[in-house]
Design an enzyme around this catalytic site. Sequence first.
Site, short mmCIF file in Angstrom:
data_model
loop_
_atom_site.label_atom_id
_atom_site.label_comp_id
_atom_site.label_asym_id
_atom_site.label_seq_id
_atom_site.Cartn_x
_atom_site.Cartn_y
_atom_site.Cartn_z
N LYS A 32 43.55 -31.02 26.47
CA LYS A 32 44.24 -31.01 25.19
C LYS A 32 44.44 -29.57 24.69
O LYS A 32 43.84 -28.63 25.24
CB LYS A 32 43.42 -31.82 24.18
N TYR A 90 49.42 -42.38 22.30
CA TYR A 90 48.41 -42.92 21.40
C TYR A 90 48.92 -44.10 20.59
O TYR A 90 48.41 -44.36 19.50
CB TYR A 90 47.91 -41.81 20.46
N ASN A 93 38.20 -32.50 20.96
CA ASN A 93 37.31 -32.96 22.03
C ASN A 93 37.81 -32.62 23.44
O ASN A 93 37.42 -33.25 24.41
CB ASN A 93 36.96 -34.44 21.86
N HIS A 132 41.35 -35.63 27.30
CA HIS A 132 41.59 -37.07 27.26
C HIS A 132 41.24 -37.63 28.63
O HIS A 132 41.56 -37.02 29.65
CB HIS A 132 43.07 -37.35 26.96
N GLU A 149 49.31 -44.84 31.37
CA GLU A 149 49.39 -43.42 31.01
C GLU A 149 49.93 -42.56 32.15
O GLU A 149 50.73 -41.65 31.92
CB GLU A 149 47.99 -42.93 30.60
N1 UDP Z 1 39.99 -39.47 17.20
C1 UDP Z 1 39.70 -38.80 16.03
N2 UDP Z 1 38.85 -39.39 15.13
C2 UDP Z 1 38.28 -40.61 15.37
C3 UDP Z 1 38.57 -41.27 16.57
C4 UDP Z 1 39.43 -40.68 17.46
O1 UDP Z 1 40.20 -37.70 15.78
O2 UDP Z 1 37.51 -41.09 14.52
C5 UDP Z 1 40.91 -38.85 18.16
C6 UDP Z 1 40.18 -38.08 19.27
O3 UDP Z 1 40.97 -36.94 19.64
C7 UDP Z 1 40.19 -39.10 20.39
C8 UDP Z 1 41.55 -39.74 20.20
O4 UDP Z 1 41.70 -39.85 18.79
O5 UDP Z 1 40.01 -38.49 21.66
C9 UDP Z 1 41.71 -41.11 20.84
O6 UDP Z 1 40.72 -41.97 20.35
P1 UDP Z 1 39.94 -42.96 21.32
O7 UDP Z 1 39.19 -43.91 20.47
O8 UDP Z 1 40.90 -43.50 22.32
O9 UDP Z 1 38.87 -41.99 22.02
P2 UDP Z 1 38.78 -41.45 23.54
O10 UDP Z 1 39.28 -42.53 24.45
O11 UDP Z 1 39.64 -40.20 23.61
O12 UDP Z 1 37.34 -41.13 23.75
MG MG Z 2 41.05 -43.64 24.41
#
Ligand code: UDP
Ligand code: MG
Length: 164
Positions: free
Chosen positions: A10, A50, A123, A126, A137
Amino acid sequence: MKEQILVIVKPDGMIKGHAGHVLTRFEETDLRLIGARVVKVTEELAQAHYHHLCDKPFFGELIHFLMGDLHNHQDLVLAMAFTGDDAVKKGREIAGATNPELADPHSIRGSMGRVTTKGVFENVIHVSSDPVEGEREIKLWFTPEEIAMDLFSTTTSGHRKVWA
Ligand code: UDP
Ligand code: MG
């Protein structure tokens, strides 16, 4: 079971120079790199990626984040496709928990991520959450020609190969 995942470095990971480290961590597994490209993230791509989070309160911020708007307009990310046994589990272990503050300190998110004072999760990477998402994806971020093996079925549109 053989699975496929999309991994994205990212904008926060790109601007801090973590792309090489991320690739190294994945190379230390038995997963096979089958596609890689530097992608300029448009609003359309970020929203499609997303789409399942579109009703979350952080969706707008998340789209801006992926487009690099929070990182000096770093809108180029590194997208990679990997295949191998239990790719989802292995990839998500390397990544760590979604919230970098809760992630294992040895994981990429735990060691390189942060939560900003505005509450945005920076974070770093992805990783697809399950094999179905992995397929969706990879098809969103890559054309069939950009994947170096016959992964999913294709068809032709004019003279071009497209995902079936
Ligand atoms: N995210 C965020 N706040 C939250 C949850 C998610 O900013 O409370 C963002 C974060 O960048 C995350 C992305 O949204 O990686 C996608 O969320 P997901 O639940 O799919 O998490 P991931 O699969 O990336 O662990
Ligand atoms: Mg996810």
